[in-house]
Each structure stands twice: as C-alpha cells, then as structure tokens.
Design an enzyme around this catalytic site. Structure first.
Site, PDB file in Angstrom:
ATOM      1  N   LYS A 152      64.811  36.584  19.443  1.00 38.08           N
ATOM      2  CA  LYS A 152      64.558  35.898  20.993  1.00 38.08           C
ATOM      3  C   LYS A 152      65.158  34.418  21.056  1.00 38.08           C
ATOM      4  O   LYS A 152      64.351  33.419  21.269  1.00 38.08           O
ATOM      5  CB  LYS A 152      63.126  35.774  21.127  1.00 38.08           C
ATOM      6  CG  LYS A 152      62.359  37.216  21.123  1.00 38.08           C
ATOM      7  CD  LYS A 152      60.929  37.010  21.792  1.00 38.08           C
ATOM      8  CE  LYS A 152      60.326  38.520  21.818  1.00 38.08           C
ATOM      9  NZ  LYS A 152      59.742  38.739  20.409  1.00 38.08           N
TER      10      LYS A 152
HETATM   11  O1  S5P Z   1      57.250  41.465  25.487  1.00 37.71           O
HETATM   12  C1  S5P Z   1      57.480  41.621  24.334  1.00 37.71           C
HETATM   13  C2  S5P Z   1      58.559  41.553  23.549  1.00 37.71           C
HETATM   14  C3  S5P Z   1      58.420  41.877  22.239  1.00 37.71           C
HETATM   15  S1  S5P Z   1      60.194  42.095  21.512  1.00 37.71           S
HETATM   16  N1  S5P Z   1      56.138  41.843  23.496  1.00 37.71           N
HETATM   17  C4  S5P Z   1      56.152  42.147  22.246  1.00 37.71           C
HETATM   18  O2  S5P Z   1      55.038  42.328  21.746  1.00 37.71           O
HETATM   19  N2  S5P Z   1      57.419  42.029  21.380  1.00 37.71           N
HETATM   20  C5  S5P Z   1      57.419  42.313  20.124  1.00 37.71           C
HETATM   21  O3  S5P Z   1      56.911  43.485  19.760  1.00 37.71           O
HETATM   22  C6  S5P Z   1      56.612  41.303  19.125  1.00 37.71           C
HETATM   23  O4  S5P Z   1      57.238  40.294  18.962  1.00 37.71           O
HETATM   24  C7  S5P Z   1      56.312  42.144  18.337  1.00 37.71           C
HETATM   25  O5  S5P Z   1      56.991  42.043  17.101  1.00 37.71           O
HETATM   26  C8  S5P Z   1      56.104  43.561  18.566  1.00 37.71           C
HETATM   27  C9  S5P Z   1      54.738  44.239  19.315  1.00 37.71           C
HETATM   28  O6  S5P Z   1      53.851  44.510  17.989  1.00 37.71           O
HETATM   29  P1  S5P Z   1      52.515  45.152  17.975  1.00 37.71           P
HETATM   30  O7  S5P Z   1      51.832  44.910  16.755  1.00 37.71           O
HETATM   31  O8  S5P Z   1      51.553  44.619  19.051  1.00 37.71           O
HETATM   32  O9  S5P Z   1      52.877  46.655  18.273  1.00 37.71           O
END
Ligand code: S5P
Length: 469
Positions: free
Chosen positions: A302
C-alpha cells in the site's frame, strides 16, 4: 380490516385507478396504483403499515428505509409503531453541508429492510438499494404493498434479494372482482396487460453498471499487463478465485501456510514488513512454493507517499519488493504520482499494480467520490494496473479486476473496524473477481481445509452469476 376489506377500501379511496397512465419505465398502463393518497387517511396508513410489518416479524434487522417519496410515510409509520430505527435515502444530493445521500444513524455492516409502495420495474428500488449498499448497509429483504407482477420482483430476486409483498396485483384484482368493484372487462384487460407487458430486464440490468461482471476468459483477453494475464490463466486452470492473505508473524508460519493453502489459491498476499525475522532467503523459499503450487505473490505494501519516497520504498533493501513481488498495492491518496513513480523505477515489466480504491473499514474515508476518482486513475494506467481493491465498484474496463478483502463466511466485524461480506454476496451481487481472505483461513484449526472450502464457495458463486462473456 382483513386484506380483502383493505383492498376494497383502497379502491374506494382512489388508490387503484383505471384510465391511461405512463409509468416511470415509459410503459403505458390501463391502471395506476396511487399510494401517495393514503397519507390523507391515518387509519389506512396505519393498517397498511401493520400489514407490511407482519411480513418481517420473523426477521432481525437494524433499520427500515422507504423508497422516496411514496414509501416514506410507510417506513415512518412502521418505525414509530414498532420502535425501529429508520434511515432516509435522499432523492437529490444535498447541495450544502454533508452532501450525504443517506440520512440517519447507521454503521457499515448494519442490516436494513427496504420498503416501496409498489414494485413494477424495480428501478426505483434498485436505485435505493445501490445508494444504501454504497454506504455499506446490508440488504437482504425488500417489501412492497403490491407486486405489479411485471418482472421487477423476479429481477430483484435474481439479484439475491428476498421480495415480500402484501398483495400481488392479481390478488388485488380478485378481491375487487369479488367485491363488485371491477367488472369482467376491466379484470381481463388488466390481466392481459400484465401478462403482455413484462419489463425488459436488460434495460434494468444496464443501469447497474458497477455490478457488471466478466468471465475470467474475457478479463484475461482484455488485461494488458502480462501478470494480469497469468493470474487469469491460474484462476481458470486451478478453478480458484481465492487469494489468501497470509498475515502471520514469522517466516516459518508464512512458508507453512503457503504450502498448506497453495493448491487452493491463485495468489498469496503478504505483509512482509510484519515478519519479525525477515531475510531475503525467505523470499526464495516462498518463490519455490509459488512455483510448486502455481500461485502469484502479492505484497500488500500500500504505497501512499510522494513519488520520490514511493520509488525508494519499492526498491530499497532489505525487502527489495520490486525484485520479487508479482503484484503490489498502491494508494492514490497522493494522486497518480505514486503510480507514475513506481513506473519510473523501470521495474513494472514483471510487477503489476493494484490501486486501493475503496477500503473495507467501518468509517473509511474512501467515499463514492474518492473511489470514483481512484478508479479513473486506475483506468488511465491500465497497462500497469491489474485491478482495484474495492468493495462496491468494479471498473467498466473488463481487464481491470476487482479484488475484495473483508470476506468471511462466519463473521460480520472484527471489533477493530474491519467489516466482512460473505463470498456469495461479493461474487453474485458486487461483481468481485478475486476474494481476499485472511483470518477466515489462517486463524482456523485447519487452514488447508478452510482454504479448500473458500475455494469451492468462491468458484460456485462465480459460476452462478451472470457473467458478461
Ligand atoms: O480495504 C482493505 C484493503 C486491504 S488490502 N481492507 C483489508 O482488509 N485489506 C487487507 O486484507 C488487510 O491488510 C488484510 O491483510 C486483509 C484482510 O484480512 P482479514 O483477516 O480481515 O480477512
């Protein structure tokens, strides 16, 4: 008053009228349902609102919302009678102040039941649903007093909404015929009109631009960057649209996870700056696994600074991201200069970019305006941009994929701002191309099995939807 008595009363009050009427869709109709009149009759308004409420007594939800303007009185009455929160979708955007399209107190991830007086083409309903979903509200159930049986309800069903109505137009007509309010000719003319004037679904579908979805074949054909083409090949070959977000803390955990989920994913997403024991060797090991299982490596860095710094961050040791990442994320909060800077490193032949256009967090600042601008920047750089990270918007350019995090089959929130959607919702309703799942996989007891389950759900959901080939 039962349903039949109510129908007869509505006729007496002029709610059902016969004549020549032009509907919002442009269709000429021999009858018209004018529920706006009921605001003059509090008892009737109350009775209809109770009939609508009876349709949702088995549901749990946070808010009611009426499609403006006709259904505002209905949602208000229901809200007052049953102490439920109501939200209001504006018909026009406010010129001053907050410019909000949706008024009231709500949070991303809250559930809402939407009410209209009549469903004919479903267009007004869709407009309201899009505005509410754009704010992060979740809608599963929509209500109306009458279904005109002209296709709108079927289409809404098609999009995954459950439509509940007090009457169908046929039921209303039956009651009116039995009660002597319409003659045989009016009855048959109306039925014939209904049967022969179904709405053109294509016209309605065309309005849902941001929900356009494409087949992986089409995406691969239109994508410009070689990494994007490779990704669609992997997706098609392995039948998986799952990207595993490997947000673990050590190299050993990362490699073990990559090996376990490898067969079920098209990409692994890393935050290598979170690894407590990062060394360049771990990248070599990860690359071997990527080759073994045929997946891409996506470093979710990012980038978000001024161009000069972004260039350094992309290439600097010890991470040297530019040397190994197939894909990296970039914010465009600083404008397109971040992308231009990454390009200026000369390292984008083997690395493609993903623009973070819309975030998954509860109070994200990436509102509609921001997201649209970010999408435009992504589209202007389609030679190096593989896709966007977004929740509601997909580019009209088939070659620019929509990648969506905040996916989980079991959770709605994580207590730290993250919000989740079910994969089926993401693929079927939002046109998502690749889903990103983190804790849903790596926090489970059996990540391999869990990734297999997500893979299957994602692929089934993709096959089910109506892709523009
Ligand atoms: O808007 C966003 C963009 C990203 S890239 N929301 C997110 O959650 N992410 C990424 O997706 C975040 O950095 C994490 O690595 C992943 C979500 O993880 P989870 O454990 O909530 O599924």
């Amino acid at each position: 008053m039962n349903k039949k008595e109510l129908a007869l009363k509505l006729f007496d009050l002029g709610v059902l009228q016969f004549g020549e009427f032009t509907l919002k869709s442009g269709l000429q109709s021999p009858f018209y349902l004018d529920f706006r009149r009921i605001v003059a009759y509090p008892d009737i308004l109350k009775n209809i609102s109770e009939q609508l409420w009876n349709l949702v007594t088995d549901l749990e939800f946070d808010h009611l919302c009426g499609v403006p303007y006709a259904a505002l009185s209905l949602s208000s009455t229901m809200a007052v009678l049953h102490s439920k929160s109501m939200i209001v979708k504006r018909k026009e955007q406010k010129k001053h102040g907050t410019k909000k399209m949706v008024e009231g107190i709500y949070q991303k991830g809250d559930t809402c039941v939407v009410i209209d007086d009549v469903i004919s083409s479903g267009i007004s309903m869709i407009e309201t649903l899009e505005a509410l979903e754009g704010e992060g509200l979740k809608i599963k159930h929509v209500l109306s007093i009458v279904d005109r049986m002209q296709g709108g309800a079927v289409m809404l069903n098609d999009y995954g909404y459950e439509v509940r109505t007090v009457y169908t137009i046929r039921e209303v007509l039956e009651y009116l015929k039995e009660g002597g309010k319409v003659n045989q000719k009016q009855y048959t003319d109306t039925l014939v009109f209904i049967e022969t004037n179904r709405i053109d679904f294509e016209q309605v579908r065309a309005r849902r631009k941001q929900r356009t979805s494409y087949s992986y074949k089409k995406i691969g054909k239109e994508a410009k960057h070689p990494v994007a083409k490779r990704l669609t090949e992997i997706v098609l070959k392995k039948k998986t649209n799952l990207c595993c977000s490997a947000d673990v803390k050590t190299s050993a955990e990362l490699l073990a996870l990559a090996d376990a989920v490898g067969p079920n994913i098209c990409m692994i997403k890393t935050h290598t700056d979170n690894l407590s024991d990062f060394t360049p060797e771990i990248i070599e090991e990860l690359k071997k696994l990527a080759e073994k299982h045929n997946f891409l490596i996506f470093e979710d860095r990012k980038f978000a600074d001024i161009g000069h710094i972004v260039m350094q961050q992309f290439t600097a040791a010890p991470l040297c991201i530019a040397d190994w990442a197939d894909v990296v994320t970039v914010h465009v909060v600083a404008g397109s200069s971040s992308i231009e800077a990454l390009k200026a490193t000369g390292k984008l032949d083997t690395t493609a970019l993903i623009v973070v256009a819309e975030m998954s967090t509860q109070d994200t600042l990436t509102d509609q305006k921001y997201t649209e601008k970010a999408m435009t920047i992504a589209e202007q750089h389609s030679d190096i941009v593989l896709g966007t990270v977004s929740q509601n918007y997909r580019s009209d350019n088939p070659g620019i994929m929509m990648l969506t995090p905040g996916i989980n089959t079991d959770r709605k929130k994580d207590g730290l701002g993250q919000t989740y959607n079910h994969p089926d919702e993401a693929f079927a309703k939002r046109g998502v191309d690749i889903m990103i799942v983190g804790r849903g996989i790596y926090s489970s007891d059996n990540p391999r099995l869990q990734s297999e389950i997500y893979k299957k759900i994602g692929w089934e959901s993709y096959l089910k939807r109506d892709n523009d080939a």
